[in-house]
Write a protein that holds these residues in place. Structure first.
Motif, short mmCIF file in Angstrom:
data_model
loop_
_atom_site.label_atom_id
_atom_site.label_comp_id
_atom_site.label_asym_id
_atom_site.label_seq_id
_atom_site.Cartn_x
_atom_site.Cartn_y
_atom_site.Cartn_z
N VAL A 195 4.62 -3.49 11.20
CA VAL A 195 3.32 -3.09 11.21
C VAL A 195 3.31 -1.60 11.31
N VAL A 196 1.92 -1.06 10.80
CA VAL A 196 1.66 0.37 10.78
C VAL A 196 0.17 0.70 10.72
N ALA A 197 -0.20 1.71 11.48
CA ALA A 197 -1.54 2.00 11.44
C ALA A 197 -1.63 3.49 11.37
N SER A 231 1.00 -1.27 -0.03
CA SER A 231 -0.15 -0.06 -0.05
C SER A 231 0.72 1.10 -0.13
N THR A 232 0.35 2.39 -0.41
CA THR A 232 0.98 3.65 -0.02
C THR A 232 1.44 3.82 1.08
N LEU A 233 0.58 3.49 2.18
CA LEU A 233 1.26 3.68 3.83
C LEU A 233 2.51 3.00 3.98
N THR A 234 2.31 1.57 3.52
CA THR A 234 3.71 0.75 3.85
C THR A 234 4.47 1.35 3.05
N HIS A 235 4.50 1.61 1.48
CA HIS A 235 5.54 2.16 0.73
C HIS A 235 6.03 3.13 1.56
N GLU A 269 -6.18 3.62 7.85
CA GLU A 269 -5.22 2.73 7.04
C GLU A 269 -4.25 1.90 7.94
N VAL A 270 -4.31 0.60 7.66
CA VAL A 270 -3.59 -0.49 8.33
C VAL A 270 -2.95 -1.35 7.61
#
Length: 317
Positions: A20-22, A2-6, A30-31
């Motif tokens: 892990v990220v939220a 995802s854009t978030l994990t990228h 976004e999770v």
């Protein structure tokens, strides 16, 4: 990805291979996770102190613990330590040392050499160790794992339960946190949990222990941390006034019940971070912009800078 994990991966760098990220904003949640599932649990480390602060304030609101209570009111602790106020434990102003003492040098060596959990005593042993602790500089801020260990166990005792059950009953159940729990031994770590890794990527022993739990033993997941962030932001988390800063702490930070508040990247953030033998964590909220970030990596390399940047970028969006 995802854009978030990228974006999180770009900020963390290539040595963080499992995290892990939220992210919570006024527009949604976004999770995601890299190298793990969003429901796989990770060690929160000292973020557990923030949860203990919530539980303490919740117990005060319930009338189970007096706002002026001292340790001896709820734990079998005598002498000067027994007269320490729970409120001072919650703000690291009790004068207690960082640890209870004992064979700290050997345990530190075993942690770095063998990856062993340095916190191995049970609760009765911890309370016995406290009898030999010296109080220094009471009233001045001095970070104490021992203080939060005692705070959490005192609050649990006042509720007539254990700290592990207190987390389950007072935080996990009302918020619907299905992956948040407190293992009191390595056997209690759930299948599918993310393995802790040291700086060179070697798997090490999880920090699963009854005595240290209130200061560093809670486990959670990206999915649950997103729910927690939302509850922290909207004030529905039990013991929400734990977030309110009460006394000065290090630098220009102020502290409530475990939670620090101060400027990160020119924004006022309420936060706590953590570190164990195989994880680094950060949970923070920017209340003025309604955003929150949780970031936990299976590494002993800091995630604080990356998490602060994610939080700032979300507030700017």
């Amino acid at each position: 990805m995802s854009t978030l994990t990228h974006r999180a991966g770009a900020l963390l760098g290539p040595r963080h291979t499992t995290y892990v990220v939220a992210l919570v904003t006024p527009d949604g949640t976004e999770v995601d996770a890299v190298g793990a599932d969003v429901h796989a649990d990770v060690e929160l480390g000292s973020v557990s102190k923030g949860l203990t602060g919530l539980l303490w304030r919740d117990a005060v609101a319930r009338g189970e613990v007096a706002a002026t209570a001292v340790l001896a009111d709820h734990l079998a602790v005598g002498g000067p330590v027994g007269s320490i106020k729970l409120a001072d434990l919650a703000t690291h102003t009790s004068g207690l040392p960082r640890l209870a003492g004992g064979d700290a040098v050997r345990r530190t060596w075993e942690l770095w050499r063998e990856g062993r959990n340095p916190y191995r005593e049970d609760l009765p042993t911890l309370l016995a160790q406290v009898e030999h602790v010296r109080i220094r500089r009471a009233g001045r801020p001095s970070y104490s794992n021992l203080g939060f260990q005692l705070l959490g166990h005192a609050v649990a005792a006042a509720a007539g339960t254990t700290y592990a059950d207190l987390v389950a009953q007072r935080l996990a159940a009302p918020l619907g946190l299905v992956d948040t729990y407190v293992p009191t031994s390595t056997a209690g770590v759930r299948p599918g949990a993310v393995a802790p890794r040291n700086r060179v990527g070697r798997v090490v022993e999880p920090w699963a222990n009854e005595a240290v739990a209130p200061a560093g033993g809670v486990r959670s997941s990206a999915a649950d941390l997103a729910v927690l962030l939302r509850a922290l932001l909207d004030g529905t988390v039990p013991g929400a006034d734990a977030l309110e800063p009460r006394v000065p702490f290090a630098g220009k930070q102020r502290i409530g019940a475990g939670w620090l508040t101060g400027d990160l990247l020119r924004r006022e953030v309420t936060w706590h971070n953590g570190g164990t033998g195989g994880f680094r964590s950060f949970v923070g909220i920017d209340r003025s912009h309604g955003v929150g970030v949780a970031l936990v990596s299976a590494s002993t390399r800091s995630v604080d800078g990356a998490a602060a940047r994610l939080l700032a970028e979300a507030g700017d969006a």
